[in-house]
Design a protein around this motif. Structure first.
Motif, short mmCIF file in Angstrom:
data_model
loop_
_atom_site.label_atom_id
_atom_site.label_comp_id
_atom_site.label_asym_id
_atom_site.label_seq_id
_atom_site.Cartn_x
_atom_site.Cartn_y
_atom_site.Cartn_z
N LEU A 183 -1.16 6.40 10.95
CA LEU A 183 -0.24 7.28 10.96
C LEU A 183 1.28 6.90 11.45
O LEU A 183 2.31 7.20 10.83
CB LEU A 183 -0.54 8.48 11.82
N ALA A 184 1.46 6.11 12.69
CA ALA A 184 2.57 5.81 13.01
C ALA A 184 3.22 4.74 12.08
O ALA A 184 4.43 4.72 12.06
CB ALA A 184 2.13 5.02 14.26
N SER A 186 -1.56 15.81 2.26
CA SER A 186 -2.90 15.23 2.12
C SER A 186 -3.09 14.41 3.53
O SER A 186 -4.29 14.53 4.13
CB SER A 186 -3.17 14.39 0.99
N THR A 187 -2.03 13.72 3.93
CA THR A 187 -2.21 12.76 5.47
C THR A 187 -2.63 13.79 6.32
O THR A 187 -3.61 13.71 7.15
CB THR A 187 -0.78 12.36 5.59
N TYR A 188 -1.76 14.97 6.47
CA TYR A 188 -2.18 15.85 7.68
C TYR A 188 -3.45 16.65 7.57
O TYR A 188 -3.67 17.08 8.51
CB TYR A 188 -0.78 16.70 8.03
N PRO A 195 0.87 -1.07 0.00
CA PRO A 195 -0.24 0.00 0.09
C PRO A 195 0.82 1.02 -0.12
O PRO A 195 1.89 1.36 0.65
CB PRO A 195 -0.87 -0.22 1.31
N ASP A 196 0.48 2.15 -0.72
CA ASP A 196 1.18 3.56 -0.77
C ASP A 196 0.58 4.73 -0.04
O ASP A 196 -0.44 4.18 0.73
CB ASP A 196 1.55 3.91 -2.39
N THR A 197 1.28 5.79 -0.12
CA THR A 197 0.64 6.82 0.64
C THR A 197 -0.68 7.11 0.32
O THR A 197 -1.75 7.25 1.44
CB THR A 197 1.42 8.15 0.53
N PHE A 198 -1.35 6.87 -0.83
CA PHE A 198 -2.64 7.11 -1.16
C PHE A 198 -3.48 6.18 -0.60
O PHE A 198 -4.71 6.51 0.03
CB PHE A 198 -2.73 7.30 -2.90
N ARG A 253 7.72 4.17 7.50
CA ARG A 253 7.69 3.45 6.26
C ARG A 253 8.33 4.28 4.98
O ARG A 253 8.33 5.45 5.13
CB ARG A 253 6.22 2.87 5.79
N PRO A 254 8.55 3.59 3.78
CA PRO A 254 9.11 4.32 2.71
C PRO A 254 8.02 5.23 2.17
O PRO A 254 8.38 6.30 1.77
CB PRO A 254 9.45 3.08 1.67
N TYR A 255 6.82 4.91 2.44
CA TYR A 255 5.65 5.85 1.90
C TYR A 255 5.37 7.08 3.11
O TYR A 255 4.56 6.75 3.82
CB TYR A 255 4.46 5.07 1.44
#
Length: 575
Positions: free
Chosen positions: A458-459, A471-473, A433-436, A464-466
């Motif tokens: 979030l942790a 957008s996450t925050y 799974p990627d950031t998106f 992780r590499p992603y």
């Protein structure tokens, strides 16, 4: 038959009637008999059968070369399908796809007889690798020609190497290859400069890109549409769209007639910026200049309207494509399907999907992804799942994008267990799974009030590499704000600069929304002023949130006056 073995890899070399040494002068395409060019119209279809094609009607089917430019012996870039490889060339190609060790590759290539036919095979293989975007094997082969072989490299070899270095973003190596070309007394072509330009632009070296035009003048070459197109393409890949537009205008001022490719790139540029009205303007200019749009041009314009959900406009262009005598391909159908999907008409997209099959055009993976997304956007998650399963049943392997659109469908429905199941299946199928994807999980957990799980995701992301993006925050600020956790929201907002993330309009609007829901009008005005001071300008969403914080008519009038004044000032700046 001679066999040269190197570990598990080998070339099978058949006896040749020609044993002469290679001479550079004999490589001219003009010296080839006319009969040889007749074989250019042969290709092997997906069933392994030999077929003829018409050069004037090359479609963009999978495996065709209009998705990326090919090379033609003795000329440089061309659009078209490259001729069938010889048996020896096919073996070399198979070897190069598997072997990446420099010494093993160079030893294997050095075992080949230094004949004219070998040279043709090597260039043919390099071209085939280029069509497959395999840049590392191209570099190995071309550097062998330059530094180890007895062959005299020509401009095609240098151009292939510059091109490969450009795609790998090795601008310094592309430049040194160009200097080696000059030292070898090889005359650069306009393709050479076009490739060098694109390499510089992709790496953001715009000053060096401008120097290329000066270099061309040294050799008496005037920049043609090929060179300008490479310049614009490189700028777009480097995300310098404003400079790309400036180069397009300069091209016209210098009386260099833009080609269909030029106009298509500009239409794509405006389409990706959600400025379909400008894309249409470019299209109309193209026709006024008697430049005939091709299928790529029409598809780019359909895509421009599709991104904004303007399905009627997209269908109008699709009809013009057919009226021009062009048969729609899978990319054109997909673009029209996307328009209906974005507009919120999943059954309209389904009709296009059925029409495409009825017309004998096979849907690809992107077609199924669009249909999954179309149903998902409209909350029809069960229909989205059925399309996803149908894709797998037909043997089309789902990609990260395929899982992502299905995940979004269940996320909109707030079905946490299904979302977790999809992510689990992604892991099992080897897709990380990627950031998106993780942002989607953050969003669904937050919306359903599962804050502990949201913080766990979030942790995981932070280790992780992603890495988390803005957008996450933004999602976290929005979720904490909606739940009334103002302290956690403000803490995340405060730490963003330390994470090297730029607060955008969504960040500020999400923060505003938290106080707006509590009708804290004064606090909202204060945050709005901070937003402007930070150089972030409000959009329509910001205006609505700010207005919703008002409790009296006087407050509404005050906010309306501020917004009108700002809008007027922004229009003046743009003019």
């Amino acid at each position: 038959m001679l066999t040269f073995k190197f570990g598990v890899n080998c070339f099978l070399i058949y006896p040749r009637s020609c044993k002469c040494k290679y001479e550079g002068a004999d490589r001219s395409s003009d010296a080839q008999p006319k009969e040889k060019f007749k074989r250019d119209s042969l290709y092997i279809n997906e069933q392994g059968k030999l077929r003829h094609f018409n050069h004037k009607k090359v479609s963009r089917k999978r495996g065709g070369s209009l998705r990326g430019q090919g090379w033609k012996y003795g000329s440089g870039f061309v659009d078209g399908i490259f001729p069938v490889l010889s048996p020896d060339a096919q073996q070399i190609l198979n070897f190069m796809k598997k072997e990446m060790d420099l010494n093993r590759v160079w030893n294997a290539l050095s075992s080949l007889p230094p004949t004219h036919t070998t040279w043709d095979d090597i260039i043919s293989v390099a071209v085939q690798l280029r069509l497959n975007k395999r840049w590392d094997p191209i570099i190995l082969m071309c550097e062998w020609v330059l530094y180890r072989s007895t062959f005299q490299p020509d401009v095609i070899c240098y151009n292939l190497l510059i091109d490969a270095f450009g795609h790998k973003s090795y601008a310094d190596k592309a430049e040194s290859t160009y200097l080696n070309l000059l030292e070898a007394r090889c005359i650069p072509t306009e393709d050479t400069y076009a490739l060098l330009l694109r390499a510089y632009c992709t790496c953001g070296l715009l000053e060096k890109a401008e120097v290329v035009f000066v270099e061309m003048q040294k050799y008496g070459l005037s920049p043609s549409s090929v060179v300008y197109n490479a310049y614009i393409d490189g700028l777009m890949k480097g995300r310098n769209t404003q400079k790309a537009i400036e180069v397009f205008q300069r091209m016209k001022r210098n009386r260099c007639q833009p080609s269909a490719d030029t106009y298509t790139m500009l239409i794509n540029l405006y389409g990706k910026a959600n400025r379909s009205y400008m894309a249409l303007k470019v299209f109309q200019e193209m026709r006024s200049q008697s430049c005939k749009p091709n299928i790529c041009t029409y598809t780019a314009l359909i895509n421009a309207f599709a991104r904004e959900g303007l399905c009627e406009k997209a269908e109008e262009i699709f009809e013009q494509l057919q009226e021009a005598g062009i048969e729609p391909d899978v990319y054109a159908y997909n673009a029209l399907m996307e328009a209906y999907s974005r507009a919120g008409f999943p059954y309209g997209a389904a009709e296009i999907f059925s029409l495409m099959q009825h017309m004998g055009c096979e849907p690809d993976r992107a077609s199924f992804n669009i249909m999954v997304d179309a149903y998902g956007r409209s909350g029809l998650h069960e229909d989205a799942r059925l399309v996803f399963e149908e894709m797998k049943r037909l043997g089309i392997e789902p990609t990260m994008k395929s899982h992502m659109v299905l995940l979004s469908a269940y996320s909109k429905a707030g079905n946490v267990s299904k979302c977790e199941e999809i992510v689990s299946k992604m892991h099992k199928s080897g897709l990380e799974p990627d950031t998106f994807v993780l942002n989607t999980m953050l969003n669904v957990y937050g919306r359903m009030g599962h804050f502990k799980k949201m913080e766990e995701v979030l942790a995981v992301m932070e280790n992780r590499p992603y890495a988390p993006d803005i957008s996450t925050y933004n999602i976290l600020i929005n979720m904490y704000g909606r739940a009334g956790y103002f302290e956690q929201m403000e803490e995340i907002f405060r730490l963003l600069p330390a994470k090297n993330l730029q607060r955008d309009v969504v960040t500020w609007t999400s923060r505003l929304g938290a106080y707006s829901r509590k009708k804290q009008y004064t606090r909202c005005l204060q945050i709005f002023e901070e937003m402007i001071s930070d150089g972030c300008y409000p959009d329509g969403g910001t205006a609505r949130v700010l207005l919703s914080s008002c409790s009296t008519k006087e407050q509404v009038e005050q906010v309306s006056l501020v917004l009108r004044t700002m809008h007027k000032d922004m229009k003046t700046e743009l003019q």
